[in-house]
Motif scaffolding. Structure first.
Motif, mmCIF file in Angstrom:
data_model
loop_
_atom_site.group_PDB
_atom_site.id
_atom_site.type_symbol
_atom_site.label_atom_id
_atom_site.label_comp_id
_atom_site.label_asym_id
_atom_site.label_seq_id
_atom_site.Cartn_x
_atom_site.Cartn_y
_atom_site.Cartn_z
ATOM 1 N N TYR A 293 0.854 -1.181 0.000
ATOM 2 C CA TYR A 293 0.000 0.000 0.000
ATOM 3 C C TYR A 293 0.890 1.231 0.000
ATOM 4 N N LEU A 294 0.506 2.234 -0.756
ATOM 5 C CA LEU A 294 1.141 3.537 -0.682
ATOM 6 C C LEU A 294 0.293 4.397 0.245
ATOM 7 N N MET A 295 0.942 5.238 1.027
ATOM 8 C CA MET A 295 0.252 6.081 1.996
ATOM 9 C C MET A 295 0.342 7.535 1.529
ATOM 10 N N CYS A 296 -0.732 8.293 1.764
ATOM 11 C CA CYS A 296 -0.735 9.711 1.405
ATOM 12 C C CYS A 296 -1.368 10.519 2.536
ATOM 13 N N ASP A 297 -1.120 11.816 2.525
ATOM 14 C CA ASP A 297 -1.670 12.703 3.555
ATOM 15 C C ASP A 297 -3.121 13.088 3.278
ATOM 16 N N ASP A 298 -3.501 13.176 2.015
ATOM 17 C CA ASP A 298 -4.839 13.640 1.633
ATOM 18 C C ASP A 298 -5.299 12.812 0.434
ATOM 19 N N ILE A 299 -6.144 11.824 0.683
ATOM 20 C CA ILE A 299 -6.531 10.899 -0.392
ATOM 21 C C ILE A 299 -7.303 11.600 -1.497
ATOM 22 N N ASP A 300 -8.161 12.559 -1.146
ATOM 23 C CA ASP A 300 -8.936 13.260 -2.184
ATOM 24 C C ASP A 300 -8.027 14.050 -3.119
ATOM 25 N N ALA A 301 -7.049 14.762 -2.567
ATOM 26 C CA ALA A 301 -6.119 15.527 -3.388
ATOM 27 C C ALA A 301 -5.237 14.596 -4.226
ATOM 28 N N THR A 302 -4.817 13.481 -3.649
ATOM 29 C CA THR A 302 -3.979 12.522 -4.380
ATOM 30 C C THR A 302 -4.755 11.908 -5.534
ATOM 31 N N ILE A 303 -6.021 11.544 -5.292
ATOM 32 C CA ILE A 303 -6.851 10.988 -6.366
ATOM 33 C C ILE A 303 -7.054 12.022 -7.475
ATOM 34 N N ALA A 304 -7.278 13.286 -7.098
ATOM 35 C CA ALA A 304 -7.441 14.348 -8.102
ATOM 36 C C ALA A 304 -6.181 14.473 -8.956
ATOM 37 N N ASP A 305 -5.006 14.430 -8.326
ATOM 38 C CA ASP A 305 -3.739 14.483 -9.062
ATOM 39 C C ASP A 305 -3.605 13.290 -10.000
ATOM 40 N N LEU A 306 -3.967 12.099 -9.512
ATOM 41 C CA LEU A 306 -3.883 10.898 -10.349
ATOM 42 C C LEU A 306 -4.857 10.970 -11.518
ATOM 43 N N ALA B 282 -5.935 13.605 -12.998
ATOM 44 C CA ALA B 282 -5.399 14.581 -13.953
ATOM 45 C C ALA B 282 -4.338 13.961 -14.856
ATOM 46 N N LYS B 283 -3.716 12.882 -14.378
ATOM 47 C CA LYS B 283 -2.690 12.182 -15.157
ATOM 48 C C LYS B 283 -3.250 10.955 -15.865
ATOM 49 N N GLY B 284 -4.585 10.784 -15.812
ATOM 50 C CA GLY B 284 -5.218 9.676 -16.509
ATOM 51 C C GLY B 284 -5.258 8.364 -15.744
ATOM 52 N N VAL B 285 -4.986 8.415 -14.449
ATOM 53 C CA VAL B 285 -4.990 7.201 -13.627
ATOM 54 C C VAL B 285 -6.340 7.085 -12.934
ATOM 55 N N GLU B 286 -6.985 5.938 -13.095
ATOM 56 C CA GLU B 286 -8.280 5.702 -12.458
ATOM 57 C C GLU B 286 -8.086 5.003 -11.115
ATOM 58 N N CYS B 287 -8.905 5.359 -10.144
ATOM 59 C CA CYS B 287 -8.869 4.764 -8.807
ATOM 60 C C CYS B 287 -10.249 4.190 -8.492
ATOM 61 N N THR B 288 -10.268 3.192 -7.633
ATOM 62 C CA THR B 288 -11.542 2.643 -7.184
ATOM 63 C C THR B 288 -12.188 3.618 -6.203
ATOM 64 N N GLU B 289 -13.444 3.370 -5.874
ATOM 65 C CA GLU B 289 -14.151 4.197 -4.905
ATOM 66 C C GLU B 289 -13.450 4.112 -3.550
ATOM 67 N N THR C 203 -8.286 3.344 -1.339
ATOM 68 C CA THR C 203 -8.629 3.184 -2.743
ATOM 69 C C THR C 203 -7.566 2.287 -3.351
ATOM 70 N N SER C 204 -7.714 1.945 -4.611
ATOM 71 C CA SER C 204 -6.659 1.184 -5.275
ATOM 72 C C SER C 204 -6.563 1.598 -6.731
ATOM 73 N N ILE C 205 -5.408 1.318 -7.282
ATOM 74 C CA ILE C 205 -5.075 1.623 -8.671
ATOM 75 C C ILE C 205 -4.815 0.285 -9.350
ATOM 76 N N THR C 206 -5.365 0.079 -10.537
ATOM 77 C CA THR C 206 -5.076 -1.137 -11.287
ATOM 78 C C THR C 206 -3.810 -0.907 -12.102
ATOM 79 N N LEU C 207 -2.805 -1.739 -11.873
ATOM 80 C CA LEU C 207 -1.539 -1.639 -12.592
ATOM 81 C C LEU C 207 -1.673 -2.281 -13.969
ATOM 82 N N PRO C 208 -0.764 -1.978 -14.890
ATOM 83 C CA PRO C 208 -0.869 -2.530 -16.250
ATOM 84 C C PRO C 208 -0.989 -4.061 -16.295
ATOM 85 N N GLY C 209 -0.398 -4.777 -15.370
ATOM 86 C CA GLY C 209 -0.486 -6.238 -15.342
ATOM 87 C C GLY C 209 -1.767 -6.758 -14.716
#
Length: 90
Positions: free
Chosen positions: A31-44, A46-53, A63-69
């Motif tokens: 797991y990656l940890m962040c200080d503000d999940i909403d801001a991190t998801i917004a940044d992701l 903006a870069k075209g990365v989709e996150c789960t609810e 939340t989670s991110i699906t990796l290319p594999g």
């Protein structure tokens, strides 16, 4: 620091490494940890990365991110004590 219940959290500049007890031999998660999940998801997003609810797991907002594999990479905002936020606990 000892977060209780056998959960150890180690400060690693600029991150942390946590080793948690399990009864499921051979299981591992990252797991990656962040200080503000909403801001991190917004940044992701903006870069075209989709996150789960985002779900509230009690110990954090997850939340989670699906990796290319096809594997899932967890991302969370902690509600538990962190090694960087602990004063004098190591």
């Amino acid at each position: 620091m000892d977060a209780g219940g056998g959960w150890l959290i180690f400060a690693l500049p600029p991150g942390e490494l946590a080793v948690h007890p399990t009864e499921d031999d051979g299981r591992h998660e990252l797991y990656l940890m962040c200080d503000d999940i909403d801001a991190t998801i917004a940044d992701l997003h903006a870069k075209g990365v989709e996150c789960t609810e985002v779900t509230d797991q009690g110990w954090g907002l997850l939340t989670s991110i699906t990796l290319p594999g096809g594997m899932q990479l967890g991302l969370y905002e902690p509600k538990h004590p962190t090694a960087h936020g602990a004063s004098g606990n190591s």
